[in-house]
Design a protein around this motif. Structure first.
Motif, PDB file in Angstrom:
ATOM      1  N   ASN A 184      20.545  -8.579 -34.661  1.00 48.72           N
ATOM      2  CA  ASN A 184      19.150  -8.429 -35.064  1.00 48.72           C
ATOM      3  C   ASN A 184      18.634  -9.681 -35.767  1.00 48.72           C
ATOM      4  O   ASN A 184      17.479 -10.086 -35.578  1.00 48.72           O
ATOM      5  CB  ASN A 184      19.007  -7.205 -35.966  1.00 48.72           C
ATOM      6  N   ASP A 187      18.014 -12.327 -33.165  1.00 52.99           N
ATOM      7  CA  ASP A 187      16.751 -12.078 -32.462  1.00 52.99           C
ATOM      8  C   ASP A 187      15.565 -12.526 -33.295  1.00 52.99           C
ATOM      9  O   ASP A 187      14.597 -13.095 -32.768  1.00 52.99           O
ATOM     10  CB  ASP A 187      16.643 -10.591 -32.124  1.00 52.99           C
ATOM     11  N   ASP A 208      19.814  -7.698 -28.290  1.00 55.21           N
ATOM     12  CA  ASP A 208      19.091  -6.891 -29.275  1.00 55.21           C
ATOM     13  C   ASP A 208      18.383  -5.728 -28.592  1.00 55.21           C
ATOM     14  O   ASP A 208      18.382  -4.600 -29.100  1.00 55.21           O
ATOM     15  CB  ASP A 208      18.092  -7.769 -30.034  1.00 55.21           C
TER      16      ASP A 208
END
Length: 324
Positions: A184, A187, A208
């Motif tokens: 995460n 991303d 992600d």
């Protein structure tokens, strides 16, 4: 060494419940080192070395593998050593590390900074605090647009900062929760569809999307259930909004919680945003039955906490039922 693979299901469930309690209570105190900060620095270190090369997609895959596997390995070693020293120390380290992958209190506090400034009529400060939690330009935004940006962020992050890390912690406790958080974070740092990161961040962005696929749909369902406790009709509207609008969002996952919140509150999310001065039209989610107002930030926070209460209740019920 006693690692997480030897934990029983009730133990893992209670670890998750303890992590949620920790987050409700202290959140992410600034005096305590946060693993995500170190993950971000690790990403930055490798980005500076890999991004300049011409084979950007393959280097982006390499970046993803280095960051995710090293995060997984380090947390597994830490928790295994702690468990070897003493089982209760292992539980404590697991619980704390899992709590750092979720951000219920952090989301609420960030959103409340915007709400409080709007309540005082301090638009300049409200724009500044909104800019801390969204990627769009906030200069010149009025109350309704600032409220919309905050509502969208809280709704979307109910997946990223609550359900998804807990989902992976349920499967593999702290190591897998931290692996998710590393993806995460990748991303959020390199997963942009712009000239610089389109190819380099491709692998991180796609992974992600894959990891959030199930959690996003679980979150949408939970938002509907929680909405029913406020007003039964709003749960139906949340469902209708997800069915009608979620697929319009550019993300395969983010549209689900945003549409659910929009339907539940009777507002429309999405619309015109500016990123670096460039206007972007985002899919409009929900029906504009009224104008968005600052109180919708409070309503969205209630939905966020309602989801966390629902998860906590489920964890404790299953754990107690298993033990009995």
């Amino acid at each position: 060494m006693n690692s997480v693979i030897f934990y029983s299901l009730p133990e893992v469930l209670l670890l998750l419940a303890g992590a949620i309690l920790l987050d409700w209570w202290i959140g992410d105190p600034k005096w305590l080192p946060h693993p995500v900060i170190f993950i971000g620095r690790w990403i930055g270190y490798w980005e500076r070395r890999l991004l300049p090369h011409r084979t950007k997609r393959s280097n982006g895959i390499l970046l993803m593998l280095i960051v995710t596997l090293s995060s997984l390995a380090l947390v597994w070693i830490l928790t295994s050593v702690a468990s070897w020293i003493h089982p209760w120390l292992g539980y404590a380290v697991h619980m704390w590390l899992i709590s750092t992958t979720i951000a219920i209190k952090g989301l609420k506090d960030a959103a409340m900074l915007v709400y409080d400034r709007l309540s005082r009529g301090e638009l300049t400060k409200a724009r500044k605090y909104t800019g801390y939690i969204v990627g769009r330009d906030t200069d010149g935004l009025e109350e309704a647009e600032l409220s919309r940006a905050t509502v969208e962020t809280v709704a979307e992050n109910t997946v990223d900062a609550v359900i998804a890390p807990l989902f992976f912690a349920l499967i593999g406790a702290a190591p897998l929760a931290m692996l998710y958080r590393s993806v995460n974070t990748l991303d959020s740092m390199v997963g942009y569809r712009n000239t610089k990161y389109l190819h380099f961040g491709w692998a991180s962005a796609r992974l992600d999307d894959v990891l959030n696929w199930i959690p996003a749909r679980l979150t949408g369902l939970m938002l509907m259930i929680v909405s029913a406790f406020y007003r039964p009709a709003s749960a139906v509207q949340a469902w209708r909004a997800v069915v009608a609008f979620a697929h319009l969002h550019p993300s395969p996952n983010s549209g689900i919680p945003e549409a659910a919140v929009a339907g539940s509150l009777g507002i429309q999310l999405g619309g015109l945003n500016r990123y670096g001065g460039v206007i972007s039209e985002r899919a409009r989610l929900g029906w504009a039955t009224r104008t968005i107002e600052k109180e919708d930030i409070i309503h969205t926070i209630r939905l966020l906490y309602g989801v966390s209460y629902l998860v906590m209740g489920g964890l404790l019920c299953v754990a107690c039922g298993w033990l009995v």
